[in-house]
Design a protein around this motif. Sequence first.
Motif, PDB file in Angstrom:
ATOM      1  N   UNK A 120       0.828  -1.216   0.000  1.00 10.18           N
ATOM      2  CA  UNK A 120       0.000   0.000   0.000  1.00 10.18           C
ATOM      3  C   UNK A 120       0.857   1.259   0.000  1.00 10.18           C
ATOM      4  N   UNK A 121       2.041   1.186   0.603  1.00  6.11           N
ATOM      5  CA  UNK A 121       2.908   2.362   0.675  1.00  6.11           C
ATOM      6  C   UNK A 121       3.419   2.802  -0.686  1.00  6.11           C
ATOM      7  N   UNK A 122       3.324   1.941  -1.702  1.00  2.00           N
ATOM      8  CA  UNK A 122       3.788   2.301  -3.034  1.00  2.00           C
ATOM      9  C   UNK A 122       2.840   3.255  -3.738  1.00  2.00           C
ATOM     10  N   UNK A 123       1.570   3.321  -3.292  1.00  2.00           N
ATOM     11  CA  UNK A 123       0.618   4.199  -3.985  1.00  2.00           C
ATOM     12  C   UNK A 123      -0.214   5.054  -3.040  1.00  2.00           C
ATOM     13  N   UNK A 124      -0.355   4.667  -1.792  1.00  2.00           N
ATOM     14  CA  UNK A 124      -1.213   5.405  -0.858  1.00  2.00           C
ATOM     15  C   UNK A 124      -0.485   6.612  -0.292  1.00  2.00           C
ATOM     16  N   UNK A 125      -1.254   7.615   0.109  1.00  2.00           N
ATOM     17  CA  UNK A 125      -0.693   8.804   0.742  1.00  2.00           C
ATOM     18  C   UNK A 125      -0.395   8.514   2.204  1.00  2.00           C
ATOM     19  N   UNK A 126       0.326   9.441   2.840  1.00  2.00           N
ATOM     20  CA  UNK A 126       0.700   9.233   4.240  1.00  2.00           C
ATOM     21  C   UNK A 126      -0.535   9.177   5.142  1.00  2.00           C
ATOM     22  N   UNK A 127      -1.535  10.011   4.884  1.00  2.00           N
ATOM     23  CA  UNK A 127      -2.752   9.993   5.704  1.00  2.00           C
ATOM     24  C   UNK A 127      -3.505   8.681   5.545  1.00  2.00           C
ATOM     25  N   UNK A 128      -3.525   8.137   4.323  1.00  2.85           N
ATOM     26  CA  UNK A 128      -4.166   6.844   4.101  1.00  2.85           C
ATOM     27  C   UNK A 128      -3.397   5.720   4.801  1.00  2.85           C
ATOM     28  N   UNK A 129      -2.082   5.817   4.837  1.00  2.00           N
ATOM     29  CA  UNK A 129      -1.284   4.811   5.522  1.00  2.00           C
ATOM     30  C   UNK A 129      -1.504   4.869   7.023  1.00  2.00           C
TER      31      UNK A 129
END
Length: 458
Positions: free
Chosen positions: A354-363
């Motif tokens: 998920x860290x390859x496409x998600x934003x920091x807030x989403x993570x």
Amino acid sequence: MGIAKDRIKIPSDVDNYITDELPDPVNESNLYNTITTCMIHDPCGPLNQKAACMKEGKCNKHFPKPFLDATFFDTNGYVCYKRTSTAHHTTQFGQIVDNGYVVPYNKRLCSWFRAHINVEYCGWNMLIKYLFKYISKGADRVKYTIKKQGNTDAASTSVPTATYQGSTNHDCRPINEVQNYLDGRYICSHEAVWQIFDFHIHHRYPPVQVLTVHEENMQQMVFNGESSILEVLSNPYASTTTLLGWINSNSRGNQGHDLTYLDYPKKYKWDKSSKSWDRRVHESSKMVGRLVFIHPTSGELFYLRMLLCHQNGCTLFKDLRTIAGTIYPTFRAACNALQLIGDDVEWLTCFTEAAMWATASQLRSLFCHMLFFCEVSNPLLMWNAAFDRMKDDYMHTVSVQVTDKIVTSLAGIVEQQLLHDLDDMLRSVVPSKSMRDCGLPVLSVYVTGVLQNRLLLE
């Protein structure tokens, strides 16, 4: 600008494509005129404290840029371009500017089009998320109202003026902002021409085939709303997905049994009209398969997705649960037999992907969901693996407002801010948890008082 043959591997390679200095006014006179006309940041800072980009005595675009003898990459993957202090240019207003005010450009593009074309180098994989967010953020929008002119003899403006209490002006009509509100899309002239000629907005390579994931008889069906239930059920194509097509293709023959569902697009092409996989004529295709993201709280569906990355040649759904001849009752049990889970491996893999496409807030939201709904055995191990990826936006905000030297000293404050926000998210769910309950680092008492004091934050 794509660079296919000569890839940038070292900082000095950037200088072959991007320039951040004034060209030679004698040998490159035409380019010099273009750069000094279109690629110079409006003088600000010491030259003009009243410039539009000046905020609290600093340029919000960080001009003028510092002089550098050579191009290099900083610790965050951003490139710092070469800028010497030898060249100068006098603007039409008599101000002398140097290379510190030049916007990065490509010599060939500016020579061809003689226009403002900012070219930047993106060589860090985390910056790819920004590029896709930028091109998919939507068109520019504008809020406006259309009103009738009440008095033709009045001023040209159509916006009624407010009256003071006690005024005897009975011609003032009430404004219905809800009724008059219009949400419109703003298209400028060059964008309109681009769309009229049907030019591509962007190009993506290699092509990506999205692969659906669903349990047996749980796929989504797309049909016409006017169709009856019998018509929908009798249509074999309405319920066929790429996953069912993969299973059916394995049932028809022995070819492709060595490929997993994820690797299948490399040698097979999905035909949308016939809803089936066809063998590629040229197997040199660079097609990439991408499984849709499944949230780790989805239960069996999450473990099914994991098996689709490892099982091959499946002709039935139960084949996905078959390991070494043993049919396991659940997908999770099959993952356990393959040693795909345990020691929080599945959660770490999910977060890394998920860290390859998600934003920091989403993570941050995903991290809290895992702590709540997933059986994370070692939250501290998860924290150590996820910490740096969840604070990207905090570090960017701080770096924009302060200098690089101060950013390093504020790393501890950024960590405390992250702990504070995660703790708030955990406490907002019923039944609530806290960072302390999960065995994670806790917020210091001093920083808690600072973050809760609005006056100190301002």
